[in-house]
Design an enzyme around this catalytic site. Structure first.
Site, PDB file in Angstrom:
ATOM      1  NE  ARG A   1       2.164   5.785   9.748  1.00  0.00           N
ATOM      2  CZ  ARG A   1       1.078   4.972   8.620  1.00  0.00           C
ATOM      3  NH1 ARG A   1       1.758   4.036   8.099  1.00  0.00           N
ATOM      4  NH2 ARG A   1       0.054   5.662   8.849  1.00  0.00           N
TER       5      ARG A   1
ATOM      6  CG  HIS B   1      -0.434   0.522   2.966  1.00  0.00           C
ATOM      7  ND1 HIS B   1      -0.036  -0.474   2.958  1.00  0.00           N
ATOM      8  CD2 HIS B   1      -0.079   1.207   2.885  1.00  0.00           C
ATOM      9  CE1 HIS B   1       1.221  -0.849   4.446  1.00  0.00           C
ATOM     10  NE2 HIS B   1       0.943   1.029   4.111  1.00  0.00           N
TER      11      HIS B   1
ATOM     12  CG  HIS C   1       4.983   0.876   2.740  1.00  0.00           C
ATOM     13  ND1 HIS C   1       4.758   1.996   2.283  1.00  0.00           N
ATOM     14  CD2 HIS C   1       4.333   0.991   4.664  1.00  0.00           C
ATOM     15  CE1 HIS C   1       3.678   2.913   3.753  1.00  0.00           C
ATOM     16  NE2 HIS C   1       3.371   2.046   5.030  1.00  0.00           N
TER      17      HIS C   1
ATOM     18  CG  ASP D   1       1.116   4.648   4.836  1.00  0.00           C
ATOM     19  OD1 ASP D   1       0.828   3.764   5.068  1.00  0.00           O
ATOM     20  OD2 ASP D   1       1.696   5.336   5.646  1.00  0.00           O
TER      21      ASP D   1
HETATM   22  C1  SIN Z   1       2.776   0.930   7.400  1.00  0.00           C
HETATM   23  O1  SIN Z   1       2.055   0.439   7.484  1.00  0.00           O
HETATM   24  O2  SIN Z   1       3.017   2.126   8.187  1.00  0.00           O
HETATM   25  C2  SIN Z   1       3.777  -0.262   8.830  1.00  0.00           C
HETATM   26  C3  SIN Z   1       4.941  -0.162   7.933  1.00  0.00           C
HETATM   27  C4  SIN Z   1       5.375  -1.196   9.353  1.00  0.00           C
HETATM   28  O3  SIN Z   1       5.268  -1.443  10.355  1.00  0.00           O
HETATM   29  O4  SIN Z   1       6.704  -1.843   8.547  1.00  0.00           O
END
Ligand code: SIN
Length: 283
Positions: free
Chosen positions: A273, A101, A258, A103
């Site tokens: 995050r 995806h 990612h 974000d």
């Molecule tokens: C995310 O999708 O923001 C998380 C990525 C992760 O936890 O590695």
């Protein structure tokens, strides 16, 4: 204070670069910030090692790069409402972000990217995969590029976080707040965007949030989207980042996808995050 020029070294994979000679616990000069932003536009994701930063440092680094886009669906870190937890507990089976995806593509002004910091890692596993949407686009035929450049796609948060979503109808909600009534975002974006920093063309659809092409039936959209998803996740466009204590990844959602590998059941993984605000996207 970081002294001397920051260095960027490409990874051995299809996307990303390692950043050397920077200490994120110290204040950065305008020159350093500009170098980081321009490298982000070029490489799509930047990896930092051995950064023993506090949540305050994490937030200060983010605020050096821009303004913060607070995620509606993830639990905040206690005392830091602008930092989201990406948490998976030993008893949980599902993880946040385990499908490819980008974000916030469901927002009309999608997030620029995120700064993810490792806080607690499993003994084994929990890597993150990244894929390069410039390279995926460049590798398509001229014929398909021409078609894609005329298309717009619809994106939504409803099917992932809303009342009907799997995430909402499971007790295994991970680190989510469980607020399906806030999942009301829909947006239309060009399928091929011009990246706001690098000026390069990038493919901007993703398996998690894209619903289909404007004016196409679901079946028609699915056929072409499935092709694009298979194409863009080929190993030559990707890099697998192995987290260590002190690792930080800064990615650009307009140039990359990612995916968090969910291969560490029975152990905790906790990341912090911060998501950075972006701008409207154009073809
Ligand atoms: C995310 O999708 O923001 C998380 C990525 C992760 O936890 O590695």
């Amino acid at each position: 204070m970081t002294v001397g020029p920051i260095k960027f070294k490409r990874t051995n994979g299809g996307v990303g670069a390692f950043v050397r000679n920077v200490d994120l616990s110290q204040s950065l000069t305008q020159e350093h910030v500009s170098a980081i932003k321009s490298a982000l536009g070029e490489h799509g994701v930047l990896f930092f090692r051995n950064q023993m930063i506090s949540p305050e440092d994490h937030q200060a680094f983010a605020e050096n790069l821009g303004s913060i886009d607070v995620n509606r669906f993830f639990k905040p870190v206690e005392g830091f409402p602008k930092i989201a937890e990406v948490r998976k507990e030993p008893e949980q089976r599902s993880a946040i972000g385990e499908d490819w995806h980008t974000d916030h593509s469901y927002d009309q002004i999608p997030a620029l990217g995120s700064i993810l910091m490792a806080r607690e890692l499993p003994r084994h596993g929990g890597d993150t995969l990244f894929s390069n949407m410039y390279a995926a686009y460049d590798a398509l035929s001229d014929g398909l590029k021409e078609v894609l450049q005329t298309l717009q796609a619809e994106h939504s948060s409803r099917h992932r976080f809303g009342r009907q979503s799997k995430a909402n109808n499971s007790s295994d909600t991970g680190g989510r707040l469980g607020n399906p009534d806030l999942a009301v975002q829909d947006a239309v974006h060009p399928v091929v965007i011009t990246h706001p920093i690098s000026g390069k063309k990038a493919l901007y659809v993703n398996r998690t949030f894209t619903l289909g092409f404007v004016g196409w039936s679901q079946a028609e959209s699915k056929a072409l989207l499935d092709f694009l998803y298979d194409h863009a996740s080929q190993p030559e466009f990707t890099y697998r980042f192995e987290w260590e204590e002190g690792s930080v990844a800064l990615w650009d959602n307009r140039a990359t996808w990612h995916k968090a590998l969910n291969d560490y059941h029975g152990e905790r993984r906790l990341m912090h995050r911060i998501t950075l605000s972006g701008e409207a996207l154009s073809a």
